[in-house]
Design a protein around this motif. Structure first.
Motif, PDB file in Angstrom:
ATOM      1  N   LYS A  76      -4.783  -1.180   6.733  1.00 30.90           N
ATOM      2  CA  LYS A  76      -4.266  -1.936   5.667  1.00 30.90           C
ATOM      3  C   LYS A  76      -2.912  -2.266   5.927  1.00 30.90           C
ATOM      4  O   LYS A  76      -2.149  -3.304   6.089  1.00 30.90           O
ATOM      5  N   PHE A  77      -2.077  -1.124   6.202  1.00 26.56           N
ATOM      6  CA  PHE A  77      -0.534  -1.310   6.501  1.00 26.56           C
ATOM      7  C   PHE A  77      -0.347  -1.752   7.773  1.00 26.56           C
ATOM      8  O   PHE A  77       0.873  -2.271   7.870  1.00 26.56           O
ATOM      9  N   ALA A  78      -1.077  -1.473   8.733  1.00 21.55           N
ATOM     10  CA  ALA A  78      -0.740  -1.962  10.148  1.00 21.55           C
ATOM     11  C   ALA A  78      -0.947  -3.487   9.943  1.00 21.55           C
ATOM     12  O   ALA A  78      -0.303  -4.294  10.639  1.00 21.55           O
ATOM     13  N   GLN A  79      -2.118  -3.923   9.355  1.00 23.51           N
ATOM     14  CA  GLN A  79      -2.052  -5.354   9.365  1.00 23.51           C
ATOM     15  C   GLN A  79      -1.271  -5.902   8.468  1.00 23.51           C
ATOM     16  O   GLN A  79      -1.033  -7.174   8.673  1.00 23.51           O
ATOM     17  N   LYS A  80      -0.743  -5.507   7.479  1.00 21.36           N
ATOM     18  CA  LYS A  80       0.258  -6.002   6.494  1.00 21.36           C
ATOM     19  C   LYS A  80       1.495  -6.641   7.675  1.00 21.36           C
ATOM     20  O   LYS A  80       2.145  -7.444   7.642  1.00 21.36           O
ATOM     21  N   PRO A 135      -2.891   6.923   2.309  1.00 23.05           N
ATOM     22  CA  PRO A 135      -4.344   6.492   2.272  1.00 23.05           C
ATOM     23  C   PRO A 135      -5.110   7.518   2.181  1.00 23.05           C
ATOM     24  O   PRO A 135      -6.127   7.512   1.673  1.00 23.05           O
ATOM     25  N   TYR A 136      -4.660   8.721   2.622  1.00 22.37           N
ATOM     26  CA  TYR A 136      -5.360   9.794   2.311  1.00 22.37           C
ATOM     27  C   TYR A 136      -5.486  10.237   0.883  1.00 22.37           C
ATOM     28  O   TYR A 136      -6.396  10.732   0.593  1.00 22.37           O
ATOM     29  N   GLY A 137      -4.411  10.016   0.198  1.00 11.79           N
ATOM     30  CA  GLY A 137      -4.476  10.144  -1.278  1.00 11.79           C
ATOM     31  C   GLY A 137      -5.644   9.124  -2.033  1.00 11.79           C
ATOM     32  O   GLY A 137      -6.300   9.839  -2.684  1.00 11.79           O
ATOM     33  N   GLN A 213      -7.309   4.494  11.000  1.00 12.97           N
ATOM     34  CA  GLN A 213      -5.719   4.508  11.275  1.00 12.97           C
ATOM     35  C   GLN A 213      -5.325   3.655  12.588  1.00 12.97           C
ATOM     36  O   GLN A 213      -5.839   3.706  13.592  1.00 12.97           O
ATOM     37  N   GLY A 214      -4.330   2.701  12.088  1.00  7.96           N
ATOM     38  CA  GLY A 214      -4.125   1.681  13.050  1.00  7.96           C
ATOM     39  C   GLY A 214      -2.733   1.561  13.557  1.00  7.96           C
ATOM     40  O   GLY A 214      -2.029   2.289  12.894  1.00  7.96           O
TER      41      GLY A 214
END
Length: 251
Positions: A76-80, A135-137, A213-214
Motif C-alpha cells: 500500500k505504501f509503495a503503491q502510494k 503494517p505489522y501493527g 512488502q513492496g
C-alpha cells in the motif's frame, strides 16, 4: 598532456557511488546481510539506510527527502508513491513479513496457550506498532480481532511508533509485544536464549492479511545506476535467500 591524463585517471579511481534507502523498520535485521553481500560485488558503493515506520517514510519522501529506493512494509505504501509519480517503478513484492509474539515475562505469560494467553489478568501491557503507520501493527490488530479477543485486550495495548520500537518496549517496558519475526534473528536477542512456545510464538499467518512488502525506485533515484543495481539484487535469488534466512516468507 601528461598532467591531464593523470588527473583523469585519478578521477576514475576515486569514483564512489552513493545509494540512499528508506526501509521499513522490520528490514533492519536482514539489511546488514543484504548490504554485506551486495558490497562484495560493489565494494565502492556507499549505502545509507534510514529505518522507520513506512507511513512516516512516505511522508518524508513526499516532502522531498532524497531517497533513491523505498522498501516498504506493505504494498500500500509503495503503491502510494507510485500513484503520486514519486516512484518510477511499479511496486514489486520482495518478501512477505511474519509476526511473532514475544515476552520475557515467562512467570506471568504462558505462550503455549497462544495469543489467548494475553487475556491473563497478570498481563498489563502489550506493545504493538502503530497500526496507522506500521503494517505489522495493523496485522497484529487484525489477528486479535479475528480471534475475537481484541475488545478484551485493547485497554492493555501501547502503540509504538514503529515495529522496531515495539521490540524495544517489549524488552524493557511491557509484558509482551508483537514484533517482526525477523527480529528474532537480531544479534542482541541471543543473550536472552529465547525459546519457542515459552518466550515467543509465531502468529498463525491465517489470522492476518499477508504482509506483502513492496519495493520501488523513487523519482529521486531515477538516474542512479547503483540504486538500480541494489534494487535488482534485492529481487534476485541471492536477495530472496537472505530474506528467507531471516524469517520472511518468499512468495
Amino acid at each position: 598532456m601528461k598532467k591531464i591524463l593523470i588527473l583523469i585517471t585519478l578521477c576514475v579511481f576515486s569514483y564512489s557511488a552513493n545509494i540512499n534507502i528508506a526501509a521499513a523498520a522490520n528490514v533492519a535485521y536482514a539489511f546488514k546481510e543484504l548490504e554485506s553481500q551486495f558490497k562484495k560485488e560493489n565494494p565502492d558503493t556507499t549505502i545509507n539506510v534510514t529505518l522507520g515506520a513506512s507511513g512516516n517514510l512516505v511522508t518524508q519522501i513526499q516532502s522531498g527527502a532524497p531517497f533513491d529506493i523505498f522498501m516498504a512494509a506493505n504494498m500500500k505504501f509503495a503503491q502510494k508513491l507510485y500513484d503520486e509519480n514519486l516512484a518510477i517503478t511499479k511496486p514489486v513484492i520482495y518478501a512477505q513479513g511474519a509476526i511473532a509474539l514475544l515476552t520475557l515475562r515467562t512467570n506471568i505469560t504462558d505462550l503455549s496457550k497462544g495469543l489467548e494467553s494475553l487475556q491473563n489478568k497478570n498481563v498489563k501491557l502489550i506493545a504493538i506498532a502503530n497500526p496507522k503507520t506500521a503494517p505489522y501493527g495493523e496485522a497484529s490488530i487484525e489477528a486479535l480481532k479475528n480471534l475475537g479477543i481484541y475488545e478484551n485486550l485493547k485497554n492493555k495495548i501501547i502503540e509504538a511508533k514503529s515495529i522496531g520500537e515495539a521490540l524495544t518496549q517489549t524488552l524493557t517496558a511491557t509484558d509482551a509485544g508483537f514484533i517482526a519475526a525477523s527480529a528474532l534473528y537480531e544479534e542482541g536477542l541471543q543473550k536472552y536464549n529465547l525459546k519457542e512456545n515459552t518466550n515467543y510464538i509465531l502468529v498463525d499467518p491465517k489470522l492476518y492479511t499477508p504482509i506483502d512488502q513492496g519495493i520501488v525506485i523513487t523519482k529521486h533515484g531515477e538516474n542512479n545506476v547503483d540504486a538500480k543495481k541494489f534494487y535488482d539484487f534485492v529481487l534476485s535469488e541471492k536477495g530472496k535467500a537472505i530474506f528467507k534466512a531471516y524469517g520472511y516468507n518468499i512468495p
